[in-house]
Enzyme design. Structure first.
Site, PDB file in Angstrom:
ATOM      1  N   GLU A 191       0.826  -1.207   0.000  1.00 30.46           N
ATOM      2  CA  GLU A 191       0.000   0.000   0.000  1.00 30.46           C
ATOM      3  C   GLU A 191       0.859   1.255   0.000  1.00 30.46           C
ATOM      4  OE1 GLU A 191      -1.921  -2.675   3.207  1.00 30.46           O
ATOM      5  OE2 GLU A 191      -0.044  -2.613   2.070  1.00 30.46           O
ATOM      6  N   THR A 250      10.033 -45.326  -6.418  1.00 23.70           N
ATOM      7  CA  THR A 250      10.838 -44.135  -6.157  1.00 23.70           C
ATOM      8  C   THR A 250      12.340 -44.389  -6.167  1.00 23.70           C
ATOM      9  OG1 THR A 250      10.774 -44.488  -3.758  1.00 23.70           O
ATOM     10  CG2 THR A 250       8.992 -43.195  -4.731  1.00 23.70           C
ATOM     11  N   ALA A 251      12.750 -45.621  -6.131  1.00 24.75           N
ATOM     12  CA  ALA A 251      14.176 -45.963  -6.156  1.00 24.75           C
ATOM     13  C   ALA A 251      14.303 -47.444  -6.492  1.00 24.75           C
ATOM     14  CB  ALA A 251      14.840 -45.674  -4.812  1.00 24.75           C
ATOM     15  N   ASP A 289      21.731 -40.001   0.502  1.00 25.64           N
ATOM     16  CA  ASP A 289      21.942 -39.162  -0.683  1.00 25.64           C
ATOM     17  C   ASP A 289      22.842 -37.957  -0.453  1.00 25.64           C
ATOM     18  OD1 ASP A 289      20.187 -40.902  -1.905  1.00 25.64           O
ATOM     19  OD2 ASP A 289      18.444 -39.589  -1.647  1.00 25.64           O
TER      20      ASP A 289
END
Length: 428
Positions: free
Chosen positions: A115, A223-224, A262
């Protein structure tokens, strides 16, 4: 036909007649992460028929032209998508005699609010104008003065907000404006404004952050590989899309299993130019849930710019000291049945002012968060290949033995991202 013209056309019908105390309440026009130019979709007759419904206006009188100007304010607000955290994304437009004379959006915490920037651009012409803002103007002195003071000083005639401010410390801005003789109204494109700030709204309302779990899987839901190999399931376009999800988040969270397997970075690797922002790219807080404090001091995420928070139930002083020396902040949390109390974790993150938590973890933590009822959104990238029955599954959800035990989801969005598909699902 503009959005305002569409609203006017609807207002002429018997079914959708507008009265001074009624307003057209739209459904969520925007897709989850990209607000389109709202006026452009209003010309579609199916959209006009299906997306608008008449509802009692919670505050003030809504005019048909308010929708176009609020749509522009929402566009401006979205320009702060990657920068305003922990503040909400807010845009503002100043209009006088049907002409836009000022615009602004909040860029970063501690800098002027939307504003104030819009009023500065409008200058003296703001006197007697209407101000459109995506969030009720604040009424408290934080890092910056109250926005209501600037509006009153500017002599504006009317203020229209998309939604009321859920922050109890900043609320009652409309009450101040009403007392100053300034007309106020709210509820214009409210769902769009809420969709732009899901974490801020939920944190203020429930004392919890908005939790998004990102998953990547093959067409057969894997997934893996069995040996843990998972780079890369999806293509480059999908991975770039994930970077944008990280960039808008307050924190990126993972579990100790993923960290040990990982050694992820969990950082934002997009340039400011790619995100269309000025200045340095904000790095979200990195959060590791590590019940037994197994995080190695040599973890990659401890070597990168930004802050890493390790949340643990382990009170061993020596382990904690090694991690703190490596640059981590360690926070001891309660545990339940040998694991971190996930609800307590979320409460602590909300207490720290975190709005949106982006989770990139394995099936154990992702499944546990879903089972605990803490997940607001699943974003699943599905790649067009098969990984076989020996590969690892998407989520660890024990105890689902009958069809009645299924976890119901609502598909909120489905779109192609490169060669992959992005599915956005919301737990029911």
């Amino acid at each position: 036909m503009s959005l305002a013209e569409s609203a006017g056309a609807l207002g002429k019908t018997k079914k959708h007649g507008l009265s001074p105390h009624m307003s057209l309440r739209p459904g969520v026009l925007s897709e989850r992460y990209c607000l389109p130019f709202v006026s452009s979709v209003a010309s579609n007759s199916w959209f006009r028929q299906k997306q608008f419904e008449v509802s009692v206006n919670p505050h003030g009188v809504i005019e048909a032209t308010d929708f176009d100007h609020m749509a522009r304010a929402l566009q401006l607000a979205r320009r702060g998508l990657y920068t305003t955290d922990p503040n909400p994304r807010v845009g503002a437009v100043v209009v006088k005699d049907g002409r836009v004379i000022g615009e602004g959006f909040h860029v970063r915490a501690g800098e002027p609010h939307a504003e104030v920037l819009a009023l500065r651009q409008a200058g003296e012409a703001a006197r007697g104008a209407t101000v459109y803002v995506t969030l009720e103007p604040c009424n408290h002195h934080g890092r910056t003065p109250p926005c209501v003071d600037a509006l009153i000083a500017a002599g504006v005639a009317r203020v229209v907000a998309a939604m009321r401010d859920p922050n109890p410390l900043a609320a009652d801005g409309f009450a101040r404006l009403d007392a100053a003789g300034i007309a106020t109204a709210s509820g214009v494109l409210e769902n769009e404004a809420r969709a732009l700030n899901p974490g801020f709204v939920k944190r203020m309302r429930d004392g919890l952050p908005w939790l998004r779990v990102k998953l990547a899987m093959s067409l057969d839901g894997r997934t893996a590989m069995a040996n843990g190999e998972s780079q890369w399931i999806t293509g480059e376009a999908a991975r770039g899309d994930v970077q944008r999800l990280r960039a808008r988040s307050s924190a990126v969270m993972t579990g100790i299993g993923t960290l040990l397997a990982d050694d992820p970075s969990l950082n934002v690797r997009l340039a400011a130019e790619t995100l269309d922002i000025e200045g340095v790219v904000r790095q979200p807080l990195r959060v590791v849930l590590d019940t037994r404090l197994q995080t190695p001091p040599t973890a990659r995420l401890l070597t990168l710019p930004g802050t890493t928070l390790v949340m643990t139930a382990e009170r061993d002083g020596a382990c904690r000291a090694r991690l703190e020396t490596a640059g981590a902040e360690v926070c001891v949390m309660p545990e339940v049945e040998g694991r971190l109390d996930l609800h307590a974790v979320m409460c602590e993150l909300a207490r720290r002012g975190l709005n949106e938590i982006h989770v990139e973890a394995g099936p154990l933590l992702s499944g546990a968060l879903l089972a605990a009822g803490l997940v607001d959104e699943l974003v699943i990238y599905m790649a067009p290949h098969l990984m076989g029955s020996e590969a690892r599954g998407l989520l660890h959800l024990p105890g689902l033995e009958r069809m009645t035990d299924r976890v119901p989801l609502k598909i909120a969005d489905l779109r192609a991202v490169g060669d992959d598909w992005r599915i956005t699902a919301v737990p029911m």
